[in-house]
Design a protein around this motif. Structure first.
Motif, PDB file in Angstrom:
ATOM      1  N   TYR A  81       0.394 -38.752  -2.606  1.00  0.00           N
ATOM      2  CA  TYR A  81      -0.085 -37.596  -3.366  1.00  0.00           C
ATOM      3  C   TYR A  81       0.896 -37.269  -4.501  1.00  0.00           C
ATOM      4  O   TYR A  81       0.502 -37.106  -5.659  1.00  0.00           O
ATOM      5  CB  TYR A  81      -0.267 -36.389  -2.439  1.00  0.00           C
ATOM      6  CG  TYR A  81      -0.493 -35.115  -3.217  1.00  0.00           C
ATOM      7  CD1 TYR A  81      -1.737 -34.851  -3.793  1.00  0.00           C
ATOM      8  CD2 TYR A  81       0.538 -34.200  -3.429  1.00  0.00           C
ATOM      9  CE1 TYR A  81      -1.938 -33.714  -4.559  1.00  0.00           C
ATOM     10  CE2 TYR A  81       0.341 -33.065  -4.191  1.00  0.00           C
ATOM     11  CZ  TYR A  81      -0.893 -32.824  -4.754  1.00  0.00           C
ATOM     12  OH  TYR A  81      -1.079 -31.708  -5.531  1.00  0.00           O
ATOM     13  N   GLU A  82       2.191 -37.184  -4.164  1.00  0.00           N
ATOM     14  CA  GLU A  82       3.194 -36.807  -5.171  1.00  0.00           C
ATOM     15  C   GLU A  82       3.224 -37.801  -6.324  1.00  0.00           C
ATOM     16  O   GLU A  82       3.318 -37.429  -7.483  1.00  0.00           O
ATOM     17  CB  GLU A  82       4.600 -36.720  -4.542  1.00  0.00           C
ATOM     18  CG  GLU A  82       4.808 -35.525  -3.638  1.00  0.00           C
ATOM     19  CD  GLU A  82       4.614 -34.184  -4.358  1.00  0.00           C
ATOM     20  OE1 GLU A  82       4.773 -34.126  -5.587  1.00  0.00           O
ATOM     21  OE2 GLU A  82       4.267 -33.202  -3.676  1.00  0.00           O
ATOM     22  N   ARG A 131      -8.064 -38.818  -8.038  1.00  0.00           N
ATOM     23  CA  ARG A 131      -6.772 -38.838  -7.348  1.00  0.00           C
ATOM     24  C   ARG A 131      -5.755 -39.692  -8.086  1.00  0.00           C
ATOM     25  O   ARG A 131      -4.614 -39.791  -7.644  1.00  0.00           O
ATOM     26  CB  ARG A 131      -6.965 -39.428  -5.957  1.00  0.00           C
ATOM     27  CG  ARG A 131      -6.839 -38.430  -4.811  1.00  0.00           C
ATOM     28  CD  ARG A 131      -7.207 -39.177  -3.567  1.00  0.00           C
ATOM     29  NE  ARG A 131      -6.729 -38.647  -2.345  1.00  0.00           N
ATOM     30  CZ  ARG A 131      -7.511 -38.026  -1.454  1.00  0.00           C
ATOM     31  NH1 ARG A 131      -8.764 -37.788  -1.723  1.00  0.00           N
ATOM     32  NH2 ARG A 131      -7.017 -37.658  -0.298  1.00  0.00           N
ATOM     33  N   THR A 132      -6.167 -40.328  -9.175  1.00  0.00           N
ATOM     34  CA  THR A 132      -5.238 -41.129  -9.990  1.00  0.00           C
ATOM     35  C   THR A 132      -5.608 -40.894 -11.463  1.00  0.00           C
ATOM     36  O   THR A 132      -6.747 -40.508 -11.758  1.00  0.00           O
ATOM     37  CB  THR A 132      -5.396 -42.647  -9.719  1.00  0.00           C
ATOM     38  OG1 THR A 132      -6.712 -43.047 -10.139  1.00  0.00           O
ATOM     39  CG2 THR A 132      -5.201 -43.017  -8.274  1.00  0.00           C
ATOM     40  N   GLY A 154      -5.267 -31.004  -4.688  1.00  0.00           N
ATOM     41  CA  GLY A 154      -4.219 -30.434  -3.844  1.00  0.00           C
ATOM     42  C   GLY A 154      -3.821 -31.463  -2.813  1.00  0.00           C
ATOM     43  O   GLY A 154      -4.551 -32.441  -2.588  1.00  0.00           O
ATOM     44  N   PRO A 155      -2.678 -31.248  -2.164  1.00  0.00           N
ATOM     45  CA  PRO A 155      -2.214 -32.214  -1.169  1.00  0.00           C
ATOM     46  C   PRO A 155      -3.143 -32.270   0.038  1.00  0.00           C
ATOM     47  O   PRO A 155      -3.964 -31.368   0.218  1.00  0.00           O
ATOM     48  CB  PRO A 155      -0.838 -31.666  -0.772  1.00  0.00           C
ATOM     49  CG  PRO A 155      -0.892 -30.213  -1.110  1.00  0.00           C
ATOM     50  CD  PRO A 155      -1.798 -30.085  -2.288  1.00  0.00           C
ATOM     51  N   HIS A 177       3.392 -40.636   4.589  1.00  0.00           N
ATOM     52  CA  HIS A 177       3.006 -41.591   3.549  1.00  0.00           C
ATOM     53  C   HIS A 177       1.952 -40.975   2.620  1.00  0.00           C
ATOM     54  O   HIS A 177       2.016 -41.138   1.392  1.00  0.00           O
ATOM     55  CB  HIS A 177       2.487 -42.887   4.185  1.00  0.00           C
ATOM     56  CG  HIS A 177       2.068 -43.904   3.175  1.00  0.00           C
ATOM     57  ND1 HIS A 177       2.917 -44.370   2.192  1.00  0.00           N
ATOM     58  CD2 HIS A 177       0.876 -44.518   2.969  1.00  0.00           C
ATOM     59  CE1 HIS A 177       2.266 -45.238   1.437  1.00  0.00           C
ATOM     60  NE2 HIS A 177       1.024 -45.344   1.873  1.00  0.00           N
ATOM     61  N   ARG A 178       1.000 -40.239   3.185  1.00  0.00           N
ATOM     62  CA  ARG A 178      -0.042 -39.615   2.350  1.00  0.00           C
ATOM     63  C   ARG A 178       0.580 -38.609   1.380  1.00  0.00           C
ATOM     64  O   ARG A 178       0.122 -38.475   0.237  1.00  0.00           O
ATOM     65  CB  ARG A 178      -1.090 -38.918   3.231  1.00  0.00           C
ATOM     66  CG  ARG A 178      -2.005 -39.915   3.919  1.00  0.00           C
ATOM     67  CD  ARG A 178      -2.817 -39.262   5.009  1.00  0.00           C
ATOM     68  NE  ARG A 178      -3.820 -38.349   4.526  1.00  0.00           N
ATOM     69  CZ  ARG A 178      -4.365 -37.391   5.275  1.00  0.00           C
ATOM     70  NH1 ARG A 178      -3.981 -37.206   6.520  1.00  0.00           N
ATOM     71  NH2 ARG A 178      -5.290 -36.615   4.768  1.00  0.00           N
TER      72      ARG A 178
END
Ligand code: AMP
Length: 225
Positions: free
Chosen positions: A175-176, A88-89, A7-8, A170-171
């Motif tokens: 995330y997007e 996260r990737t 999640g963000p 920026h975060r």
């Protein structure tokens, strides 16, 4: 149970992981917390990670992958874990898949905390963290007993450098671009369950307990509080 929380920033993953960890007797693996701990200790990893983290960018995959692998190989991970902030990737997701496959410990559920931008902004701008023990607070939703002071260790509360307004934007972009594609990936594998990150902690926890039961997990509460 083996869970991933996606999640963000500001979706409440860390807070919910803290509750689930106690209730279900799982270990909480937060890459953000581990990296902040390395920074505090001044390790080589911490020194490298700090510049990325302060800017709200991701720490290089190889560093985080090694950190998580080492943690999951410790014996206590066999009782089940909550991965918070990892993967996260796509590269991290692939590495996690092969590590867990090799260990014979496949994931059970990937929880996607879908969260509105209004809630994210409110949570992140009000978040305060203890500079010593790392405990999280919120200026209005979860204030300490004494303003600016940690209830647990009495140290001063600070704002995380990456929770400043200019870094939050920026975060969200990061995330997007880099993390949100994992939602489709885990949807295709049938592991994804979407829940609302806008809910209050206790309400979301109830939703999660129902979800676990529906998916056939024998939810046994280990916490007495
Ligand atoms: P968090 O506490 O999860 O919000 O993470 C804070 C910061 O730590 C992120 O903005 C990244 O700079 C770094 N970080 C945490 N987890 C990861 C990860 N899985 N991959 C790369 N960087 C990470």
């Amino acid at each position: 149970m083996r869970l991933v929380l996606i999640g963000p920033p500001g979706a409440g993953k860390g807070t919910q992981a803290g509750v689930l960890m106690k209730d279900l007797g799982l270990i909480h693996v937060s890459t953000g917390d581990m990296l902040r701990e390395s920074i505090k200790k001044g390790t080589a990893l911490g020194l490298k990670a700090k510049e990325y983290m302060d800017q709200g960018s991701l720490v290089p995959d190889q560093l985080v992958i090694a950190l998580v692998k080492e943690r999951l190989e410790r014996p206590d991970a066999a009782k089940g874990f909550i991965l918070d902030g990892f993967p996260r990737t796509p590269e991290q997701a692939e590495s996690l898949g092969s590590t867990l496959q090799a260990m014979g410990m496949p994931l059970d559920v990937v929880l996607y905390f879908k969260t509105s931008i209004q809630v994210i902004t409110r949570r992140l701008s009000g978040r305060r963290i203890c500079g010593q023990c790392g405990k999280n607070y919120h200026v209005t939703n979860f204030p300490p007993k004494k303003t600016g002071i940690c209830d647990v260790c009495g140290s001063t509360l600070v704002q995380r450098p990456d929770d400043r307004e200019e870094t939050i934007a920026h975060r969200m972009e990061v995330y997007e671009k880099q993390t949100a594609p994992l939602i489709d990936h885990y949807c295709r594998t049938g592991l994804l369950a979407e829940v609302s990150g806008d809910l209050e902690v206790a309400d979301l926890n109830k939703v999660l307990m129902e979800l676990f039961k529906k998916r056939g997990f024998d939810v046994v509460l280990t916490s007495t509080s």
